[in-house]
Design an enzyme around this catalytic site. Structure first.
Site, PDB file in Angstrom:
ATOM      1  N   LYS A   1       0.856  -1.187   0.000  1.00 13.90           N
ATOM      2  CA  LYS A   1       0.000   0.000   0.000  1.00 13.90           C
ATOM      3  C   LYS A   1       0.894   1.240   0.000  1.00 13.90           C
ATOM      4  O   LYS A   1       1.746   1.414   0.879  1.00 13.90           O
ATOM      5  CB  LYS A   1      -0.908   0.020   1.227  1.00 13.90           C
TER       6      LYS A   1
ATOM      7  N   GLY B   1      -7.818   9.439  10.465  1.00  8.51           N
ATOM      8  CA  GLY B   1      -8.024   9.509  11.906  1.00  8.51           C
ATOM      9  C   GLY B   1      -9.048  10.518  12.367  1.00  8.51           C
ATOM     10  O   GLY B   1      -9.276  10.658  13.568  1.00  8.51           O
TER      11      GLY B   1
ATOM     12  N   ALA C   1      -9.431   5.855   5.106  1.00  2.32           N
ATOM     13  CA  ALA C   1      -9.285   7.057   5.947  1.00  2.32           C
ATOM     14  C   ALA C   1     -10.597   7.779   6.182  1.00  2.32           C
ATOM     15  O   ALA C   1     -11.372   8.008   5.259  1.00  2.32           O
ATOM     16  CB  ALA C   1      -8.274   8.040   5.363  1.00  2.32           C
TER      17      ALA C   1
ATOM     18  N   THR D   1      -8.205   3.595  12.874  1.00  4.38           N
ATOM     19  CA  THR D   1      -8.458   4.406  14.070  1.00  4.38           C
ATOM     20  C   THR D   1      -9.849   4.166  14.664  1.00  4.38           C
ATOM     21  O   THR D   1      -9.998   4.086  15.889  1.00  4.38           O
ATOM     22  CB  THR D   1      -8.293   5.900  13.745  1.00  4.38           C
TER      23      THR D   1
END
Length: 257
Positions: free
Chosen positions: A100, A161, A187, A210
């Site tokens: 990635k 996050g 994300a 997260t």
């Protein structure tokens, strides 16, 4: 019913939920969360997570690489040079070719630097890597990455996050409709409903770190994300009803007494 395989390159991935391994309390909690999520692919920050030094606690003692697909990533890289060096090192040390790529633009937003990302993608593909690419949600950029040979496009939902969820459904849906490679939302996912929405838009998968690791109960959140992704995918395949301007009775009007 048509077979609904999730393929990245030539690999068939069982779960459409990919889980990040950072930010957990310890490796045991990481492993417990991954198990609860049902994921069979995890991302590993090569520069941050110990995967090879056996003198220290090592992730592989908790997540068997024979059972879980490790996806080395370039978290923390801000230049093409750093990203390329990190992934070349990962290949030398662990033999990983499926990787990635993320090249960040700045430390405040953690948005991708797409100029450096495009440059890195071209080099890595040429060197024989299978590259899953963290990207902006720009449909033109996404198509360019695919044209360069990316194995998967990973547009952000919102900043890494942030837990802000999906901020641009339209762009994501355009990326999905244009793509011939998997589109995986990466994300910004904050809760289970965000993951469901991503899947209902037609995305092939979701990467979450997260939102699971920093939940009050990471194991329970991992389980909820598993079901959210499954529900969203089935909803997408089932096909939602059309939107109506006015109410539409669910019972027939004919034959009323």
């Amino acid at each position: 019913m048509k077979k609904d395989d999730f393929k990245i390159g030539k690999r068939i991935i069982k779960s459409r939920l990919i889980v990040g391994t950072g930010k957990y309390k310890n490796f045991k909690q990481t492993a417990d969360a991954v198990k609860a999520s049902g994921a069979d692919m995890v991302t590993v920050a090569v520069r941050r997570v110990n995967i090879l030094d056996k003198k220290k606690p090592i992730l592989m003692d908790y997540l068997d690489p024979k059972k879980i697909i490790y996806l080395p990533n370039t978290a923390g890289c801000f230049t093409s040079k750093d990203a390329l060096r990190t992934l070349r090192l990962a290949r030398e040390m662990g033999g990983w070719k499926l990787v990635k790529l993320e090249v960040l633009g700045d430390k405040k937003t953690l948005y991708p630097n797409m100029i450096e990302t495009l440059k890195s993608t071209e080099v890595l593909v040429r060197e024989g890597f299978e590259v899953m690419v963290y990207s902006s949600d720009d449909p033109i950029i996404a198509k360019k990455l695919e044209d360069l040979g990316a194995s998967a496009i990973m547009p952000l939902a919102s900043p890494i996050g942030s837990g802000r969820g999906i901020k641009n459904k339209l762009n994501l849906s355009i990326i999905v409709s244009n793509a011939k490679v998997p589109v995986i939302v990466d994300a910004g996912i904050g809760t289970a409903s965000d993951a469901t929405i991503a899947m209902e838009l037609g995305c092939d998968g979701v990467l979450i770190n997260t939102a699971i690791a920093k939940a009050k109960d990471p194991i329970m959140m991992a389980t909820s994300m598993k079901h959210a992704v499954l529900a969203g995918r089935k909803s997408y395949l089932a096909g939602r009803i059309g939107l109506q301007k006015f109410g539409l009775a669910s019972s027939p009007n004919k034959g009323l007494i």
